[in-house]
Every structure is written in C-alpha cells, then in structure tokens.
Design a protein around this motif. Structure first.
Motif, PDB file in Angstrom:
ATOM      1  N   GLU A 130       0.854  -1.183   0.000  1.00  0.00           N
ATOM      2  CA  GLU A 130       0.000   0.000   0.000  1.00  0.00           C
ATOM      3  C   GLU A 130       0.894   1.239   0.000  1.00  0.00           C
ATOM      4  N   ILE A 131       1.955   1.174   0.818  1.00  0.00           N
ATOM      5  CA  ILE A 131       2.933   2.255   0.883  1.00  0.00           C
ATOM      6  C   ILE A 131       4.321   1.650   1.003  1.00  0.00           C
ATOM      7  N   PHE A 132       5.267   2.304   0.357  1.00  0.00           N
ATOM      8  CA  PHE A 132       6.649   1.849   0.298  1.00  0.00           C
ATOM      9  C   PHE A 132       7.550   2.969   0.795  1.00  0.00           C
ATOM     10  N   PHE A 133       8.572   2.607   1.574  1.00  0.00           N
ATOM     11  CA  PHE A 133       9.519   3.580   2.115  1.00  0.00           C
ATOM     12  C   PHE A 133      10.957   3.179   1.813  1.00  0.00           C
ATOM     13  N   CYS A 134      11.772   4.160   1.461  1.00  0.00           N
ATOM     14  CA  CYS A 134      13.217   3.977   1.356  1.00  0.00           C
ATOM     15  C   CYS A 134      13.851   5.366   1.311  1.00  0.00           C
ATOM     16  N   ASN A 135      15.191   5.407   1.260  1.00  0.00           N
ATOM     17  CA  ASN A 135      15.852   6.689   1.060  1.00  0.00           C
ATOM     18  C   ASN A 135      16.341   6.776  -0.386  1.00  0.00           C
ATOM     19  N   VAL A 136      16.885   7.914  -0.760  1.00  0.00           N
ATOM     20  CA  VAL A 136      17.292   8.156  -2.148  1.00  0.00           C
ATOM     21  C   VAL A 136      18.316   7.126  -2.616  1.00  0.00           C
ATOM     22  N   GLU A 137      19.336   6.888  -1.786  1.00  0.00           N
ATOM     23  CA  GLU A 137      20.385   5.948  -2.168  1.00  0.00           C
ATOM     24  C   GLU A 137      19.810   4.541  -2.369  1.00  0.00           C
ATOM     25  N   GLU A 138      18.923   4.130  -1.476  1.00  0.00           N
ATOM     26  CA  GLU A 138      18.292   2.812  -1.603  1.00  0.00           C
ATOM     27  C   GLU A 138      17.440   2.720  -2.863  1.00  0.00           C
ATOM     28  N   ALA A 139      16.713   3.776  -3.178  1.00  0.00           N
ATOM     29  CA  ALA A 139      15.880   3.776  -4.395  1.00  0.00           C
ATOM     30  C   ALA A 139      16.750   3.575  -5.636  1.00  0.00           C
ATOM     31  N   LYS A 140      17.894   4.237  -5.671  1.00  0.00           N
ATOM     32  CA  LYS A 140      18.796   4.088  -6.827  1.00  0.00           C
ATOM     33  C   LYS A 140      19.313   2.657  -6.934  1.00  0.00           C
ATOM     34  N   ILE A 141      19.651   2.058  -5.808  1.00  0.00           N
ATOM     35  CA  ILE A 141      20.133   0.663  -5.825  1.00  0.00           C
ATOM     36  C   ILE A 141      19.016  -0.272  -6.285  1.00  0.00           C
ATOM     37  N   ILE A 142      17.825  -0.102  -5.706  1.00  0.00           N
ATOM     38  CA  ILE A 142      16.686  -0.960  -6.071  1.00  0.00           C
ATOM     39  C   ILE A 142      16.414  -0.896  -7.562  1.00  0.00           C
ATOM     40  N   LEU A 143      16.466   0.305  -8.112  1.00  0.00           N
ATOM     41  CA  LEU A 143      16.123   0.507  -9.527  1.00  0.00           C
ATOM     42  C   LEU A 143      17.315   0.353 -10.466  1.00  0.00           C
ATOM     43  N   GLY A 144      18.523   0.185  -9.906  1.00  0.00           N
ATOM     44  CA  GLY A 144      19.715   0.065 -10.743  1.00  0.00           C
ATOM     45  C   GLY A 144      20.042   1.344 -11.475  1.00  0.00           C
TER      46      GLY A 144
END
Length: 190
Positions: free
Chosen positions: A53-67
């Motif tokens: 329903e809702i997802f949380f991360c920080n900027v650095e984590e988002a970049k890693i997740i998305l490559g």
C-alpha cells in the motif's frame, strides 16, 4: 502489516508473507526493505512490492533498487511505483522526505531539532512507522506524512531506535506548535 528488514538468511519468510497477503487480500502492507531485502533484488521480492500500500526507502536505496546511478525524486518515485506500491515515500536526509501518490509529488521538511541529535539510529524507521501508524488511524496520507518527521526528530534525541518515540497526543502537540514553514508542499511535476 509493516514489513521491514529481517535476517539475511530469512529469505523464504518473505514468500510466506506474500502467501499470507494473497490469502487475506484486505490486509494492507507497508514495506520498508532493509539492506538484506535490497541485496536480494526487486525480482525476488516482486510479491511484496506488488502488494505494498505504501513503500519507504531513502534516495540511495531507491537508486540501488532501480539500478540507477542518477535520477531525481520524481523519477525514483515513479520507478518504485512501477514495481507495484500504491504510494511511495523517499527520504533525502537533510532535504526532508517526499511522498508520491501516483499523481502528485509532495515534500516535507525535517522537523527542527529541539537539541543537537544524540544518535541518528532509527530516524528512518521512526519516520516510516509513524507515517504508517497515521494511515492505520485513518489520517489522510498527507496528514500522516506530517507526523513522520516529528518522531524522527524525537528519536534522534536519545540513544537507540525506540527511546524517543512519541505518543499520538505528543505528535499532535508538536504539530500544533510547529514552525510556520513546517508543512507539506506540493511540487509541480508537469
């Protein structure tokens, strides 16, 4: 269900959570992957992303997740949302946090520290769990978004991730006494 980081060797448990959510489709999921989940990769955790329903991360984590090497908050938010979450919140350290609902992007500044921080452990967890608690209590996403930074500010005033967590009454008191510029701002994304 609020799902965050579990042991590095716990991977099959993630599938158990997904199966449980499939069995009970009315249960909502807040997902904040830890380093172990991020290391597993988005493919192995596709079921959690899709049900969030809702997802949380920080900027650095988002970049890693998305490559991604680069990317602004909107690009990162859209990329995470494409994995399945209905709402995305990305924190950006001293720049505060962002919330994307699939249509609009909002920013929220940090709540001013009442004293110099003692220990930053748990600040992100305090933010996301408090935001989630607000949603569970029936607050609108934007109102719940205002609660998160307050608990983050409070947690960093003590050692550990739980000592400074505030009650709902205290959160509302801080919100009532917030500085003039402590408010959600819609970012024009057109």
């Amino acid at each position: 269900i609020y799902f965050s980081s579990v042991s590095e060797t716990a991977f099959p448990f993630h599938n158990t959570v997904v199966q449980y959510l499939e069995k009970y489709p009315n249960i909502k999921l807040a997902f904040q992957p830890g380093k172990n989940e991020i290391k597993l990769g988005k493919e192995k955790l596709a079921g959690l992303y899709k049900r969030a329903e809702i997802f949380f991360c920080n900027v650095e984590e988002a970049k890693i997740i998305l490559g991604m090497q680069n990317g602004n908050i909107l690009e990162l938010s859209k990329g995470i949302m494409a994995l399945g979450p209905k709402m995305v919140s990305i924190s950006d350290g001293p720049n505060g946090a962002y919330f994307y609902d699939g249509k609009d992007l909002y920013s929220m500044p940090l709540y001013p520290d009442v004293a110099p921080p003692v220990d930053r452990t748990g600040a992100g967890d305090a933010f996301s769990s408090t935001f989630t608690a607000g949603l569970v209590l029936g607050l609108s996403p934007l109102k719940a978004f205002t609660w998160g930074p307050i608990n983050s500010m409070s947690v960093v005033q003590q050692i550990g991730a739980q000592a400074g967590l505030l009650s709902q009454e205290k959160l509302e008191e801080y919100l009532k006494n917030a500085p003039e510029d402590y408010k959600v701002k819609k970012i024009n994304v057109y």
